[in-house]
Design a protein around this motif. Structure first.
Motif, PDB file in Angstrom:
ATOM      1  N   VAL A 171       1.785   6.224  -6.294  1.00  0.00           N
ATOM      2  CA  VAL A 171       0.652   5.342  -6.023  1.00  0.00           C
ATOM      3  C   VAL A 171       0.816   4.625  -4.685  1.00  0.00           C
ATOM      4  O   VAL A 171      -0.133   4.517  -3.895  1.00  0.00           O
ATOM      5  N   PHE A 172       2.027   4.143  -4.397  1.00  0.00           N
ATOM      6  CA  PHE A 172       2.263   3.381  -3.174  1.00  0.00           C
ATOM      7  C   PHE A 172       2.523   4.249  -1.946  1.00  0.00           C
ATOM      8  O   PHE A 172       2.582   3.737  -0.828  1.00  0.00           O
ATOM      9  N   GLN A 173       2.678   5.563  -2.143  1.00  0.00           N
ATOM     10  CA  GLN A 173       3.064   6.435  -1.029  1.00  0.00           C
ATOM     11  C   GLN A 173       2.155   6.317   0.199  1.00  0.00           C
ATOM     12  O   GLN A 173       2.658   6.269   1.326  1.00  0.00           O
ATOM     13  N   PRO A 174       0.823   6.268   0.069  1.00  0.00           N
ATOM     14  CA  PRO A 174      -0.014   6.163   1.273  1.00  0.00           C
ATOM     15  C   PRO A 174       0.327   4.947   2.130  1.00  0.00           C
ATOM     16  O   PRO A 174       0.321   5.038   3.375  1.00  0.00           O
ATOM     17  N   VAL A 196       8.493   8.920  -0.303  1.00  0.00           N
ATOM     18  CA  VAL A 196       9.399   8.576  -1.415  1.00  0.00           C
ATOM     19  C   VAL A 196       9.274   9.537  -2.592  1.00  0.00           C
ATOM     20  O   VAL A 196       9.905   9.342  -3.626  1.00  0.00           O
ATOM     21  N   THR A 197       8.473  10.583  -2.438  1.00  0.00           N
ATOM     22  CA  THR A 197       8.188  11.474  -3.568  1.00  0.00           C
ATOM     23  C   THR A 197       8.818  12.857  -3.411  1.00  0.00           C
ATOM     24  O   THR A 197       8.376  13.827  -4.029  1.00  0.00           O
ATOM     25  N   ARG A 198       9.871  12.972  -2.618  1.00  0.00           N
ATOM     26  CA  ARG A 198      10.482  14.269  -2.371  1.00  0.00           C
ATOM     27  C   ARG A 198      11.669  14.543  -3.314  1.00  0.00           C
ATOM     28  O   ARG A 198      12.531  13.688  -3.502  1.00  0.00           O
ATOM     29  N   ALA A 199      11.689  15.758  -3.845  1.00  0.00           N
ATOM     30  CA  ALA A 199      12.827  16.225  -4.656  1.00  0.00           C
ATOM     31  C   ALA A 199      13.792  16.944  -3.709  1.00  0.00           C
ATOM     32  O   ALA A 199      13.974  18.169  -3.767  1.00  0.00           O
ATOM     33  N   THR A 200      14.427  16.183  -2.846  1.00  0.00           N
ATOM     34  CA  THR A 200      15.223  16.735  -1.750  1.00  0.00           C
ATOM     35  C   THR A 200      16.373  17.607  -2.235  1.00  0.00           C
ATOM     36  O   THR A 200      16.772  18.561  -1.549  1.00  0.00           O
ATOM     37  N   TRP A 225      -5.213   5.664  -8.855  1.00  0.00           N
ATOM     38  CA  TRP A 225      -4.647   4.528  -8.128  1.00  0.00           C
ATOM     39  C   TRP A 225      -4.160   4.919  -6.733  1.00  0.00           C
ATOM     40  O   TRP A 225      -4.187   4.095  -5.809  1.00  0.00           O
ATOM     41  N   THR A 226      -3.753   6.170  -6.568  1.00  0.00           N
ATOM     42  CA  THR A 226      -3.398   6.640  -5.230  1.00  0.00           C
ATOM     43  C   THR A 226      -4.637   6.655  -4.337  1.00  0.00           C
ATOM     44  O   THR A 226      -4.571   6.296  -3.155  1.00  0.00           O
ATOM     45  N   LEU A 227      -5.771   7.047  -4.920  1.00  0.00           N
ATOM     46  CA  LEU A 227      -7.026   7.029  -4.169  1.00  0.00           C
ATOM     47  C   LEU A 227      -7.387   5.609  -3.762  1.00  0.00           C
ATOM     48  O   LEU A 227      -7.812   5.368  -2.620  1.00  0.00           O
ATOM     49  N   VAL A 228      -7.204   4.661  -4.660  1.00  0.00           N
ATOM     50  CA  VAL A 228      -7.480   3.251  -4.347  1.00  0.00           C
ATOM     51  C   VAL A 228      -6.623   2.781  -3.174  1.00  0.00           C
ATOM     52  O   VAL A 228      -7.118   2.149  -2.228  1.00  0.00           O
ATOM     53  N   VAL A 229      -5.331   3.092  -3.225  1.00  0.00           N
ATOM     54  CA  VAL A 229      -4.432   2.682  -2.148  1.00  0.00           C
ATOM     55  C   VAL A 229      -4.807   3.381  -0.841  1.00  0.00           C
ATOM     56  O   VAL A 229      -4.749   2.773   0.239  1.00  0.00           O
ATOM     57  N   ASN A 230      -5.214   4.647  -0.922  1.00  0.00           N
ATOM     58  CA  ASN A 230      -5.635   5.365   0.277  1.00  0.00           C
ATOM     59  C   ASN A 230      -6.847   4.706   0.927  1.00  0.00           C
ATOM     60  O   ASN A 230      -6.944   4.615   2.153  1.00  0.00           O
ATOM     61  N   VAL A 231      -7.772   4.250   0.098  1.00  0.00           N
ATOM     62  CA  VAL A 231      -8.955   3.560   0.620  1.00  0.00           C
ATOM     63  C   VAL A 231      -8.540   2.263   1.317  1.00  0.00           C
ATOM     64  O   VAL A 231      -9.038   1.944   2.406  1.00  0.00           O
ATOM     65  N   LEU A 232      -7.627   1.528   0.699  1.00  0.00           N
ATOM     66  CA  LEU A 232      -7.152   0.282   1.296  1.00  0.00           C
ATOM     67  C   LEU A 232      -6.422   0.529   2.617  1.00  0.00           C
ATOM     68  O   LEU A 232      -6.402  -0.334   3.502  1.00  0.00           O
TER      69      LEU A 232
END
Length: 243
Positions: free
Chosen positions: A190-193, A204-208, A8-15
Motif C-alpha cells: 500500500v505504501f510503496q508508491p 520494499v516489495t521485492r523477493a530478492t 488502498w494502493t490506488l488511493v496512495v497513488n492518487v495522493l
C-alpha cells in the motif's frame, strides 16, 4: 487481502500524483543533489541498529583475499556515503560505485576517516552496468540496501558475478518483502508508491532472495532475519555467495 491492497494502493497513488508529475517532468533529479545529506544521517542510525549483524556478516571478508598475497580488493555497489567502511579489514583496497555523483564528497570525507583502508576510486555507475570495471578483477563485491532500488536485480547480480574473480564472494544485506500472511506485507504494498520517493527509488516489495538463488553462484549462504526497524523494513536477508 489482494482486493484491499489494490484499492488502498490506488488511493496512495492518487495522493502521490504531484510527485508522479514531478518525476515525469524530470524534476525529481534535483532531489539527487540533496539525497547524500539525508542518507548520511540515516545510515548512522541504521548502523547503530544493525551493528552486530554487520560485524557478523563482514567478519569473513579477509578469507577471500586472493591467493599469492596482495591486498583484499573490495568493490561496493551503491556505496552511498561509505556506511560500510568501518567494517572492512585493515589494508583492503576499496572501489566505490554509485549512480549518484553527488555522493563523492561524502565518500572522500569518510575515507579520510578510514585510515585502515586504501580508497582506489569512485565510479559513477549503476549496478546494472559497471563496464568500466574489468572481468574477474576483484575479490569481494559488497551490496547493502541497494538491490531494493536498482532497475534490474538479475542484471546487477550478473555484473557482480562478472567482476568477481573465481573463488571471490558477493556479500549482501537487503530488506525484502514480508510474508504474504502478515500486515507488514499489506502495508509494504500500500505504501510503496509513496515509499519510492521517500527512499530514492526504493522498492520494499521485492523477493530478492529468489534472484540470488538463480544467479549462478556456486555456494549461497542466505539467512532471513527481522531487523529492529519500522515494520515495512523489518524483513531482511543477509549472507554471501561464492563464485
Amino acid at each position: 487481502m489482494s482486493c484491499s491492497i489494490k484499492f488502498w494502493t490506488l488511493v496512495v497513488n492518487v495522493l502521490c500524483l504531484p510527485l508522479h508529475v514531478v518525476r515525469a517532468l524530470g524534476l525529481y533529479k534535483l532531489y539527487k543533489r540533496v539525497t547524500p545529506f539525508f542518507f548520511q544521517r540515516m545510515t548512522v542510525k541504521y548502523n547503530a541498529k544493525m551493528h552486530e549483524r554487520k560485524m557478523e556478516l563482514f567478519r569473513g571478508l579477509s578469507g577471500f583475499k586472493k591467493p599469492g598475497g596482495g591486498p583484499l580488493t573490495i568493490l561496493e555497489i551503491g556505496c552511498g556515503t561509505g556506511a560500510n567502511f568501518k567494517y572492512y579489514p585493515p589494508g583492503a583496497k576499496v572501489i566505490c560505485t554509485d549512480p549518484n555523483p553527488h555522493f563523492q564528497n561524502y565518500l572522500t570525507e569518510n575515507m579520510k576517516k578510514s585510515e585502515h583502508l586504501k580508497y582506489e576510486r569512485f565510479v559513477v555507475a549503476a549496478g546494472e552496468d559497471m563496464s568500466s570495471v574489468g572481468d574477474e578483477s576483484v575479490d569481494v563485491v559488497v551490496c547493502t540496501l541497494v538491490l531494493c532500488s536498482v532497475t534490474d536485480v538479475p542484471q546487477t547480480l550478473r555484473e557482480a558475478h562478472r567482476i568477481l574473480r573465481p573463488g571471490g564472494a558477493f556479500f549482501f544485506l537487503e530488506h525484502v518483502v514480508a510474508d504474504p500472511s502478515t500486515w507488514s506485507y499489506f502495508f509494504q504494498h500500500v505504501f510503496q508508491p509513496a515509499w519510492y520517493y521517500i527512499g530514492d527509488g526504493c522498492v520494499v516489495t521485492r523477493a530478492t532472495w529468489k534472484h540470488l538463488e538463480e544467479a549462478g553462484f556456486s555456494d549461497l549462504q542466505l539467512e532471513h532475519v527481522e531487523a529492529p526497524l519500522i515494520f515495512v523494513l523489518k524483513p531482511h536477508i543477509l549472507g554471501r555467495a561464492v563464485k
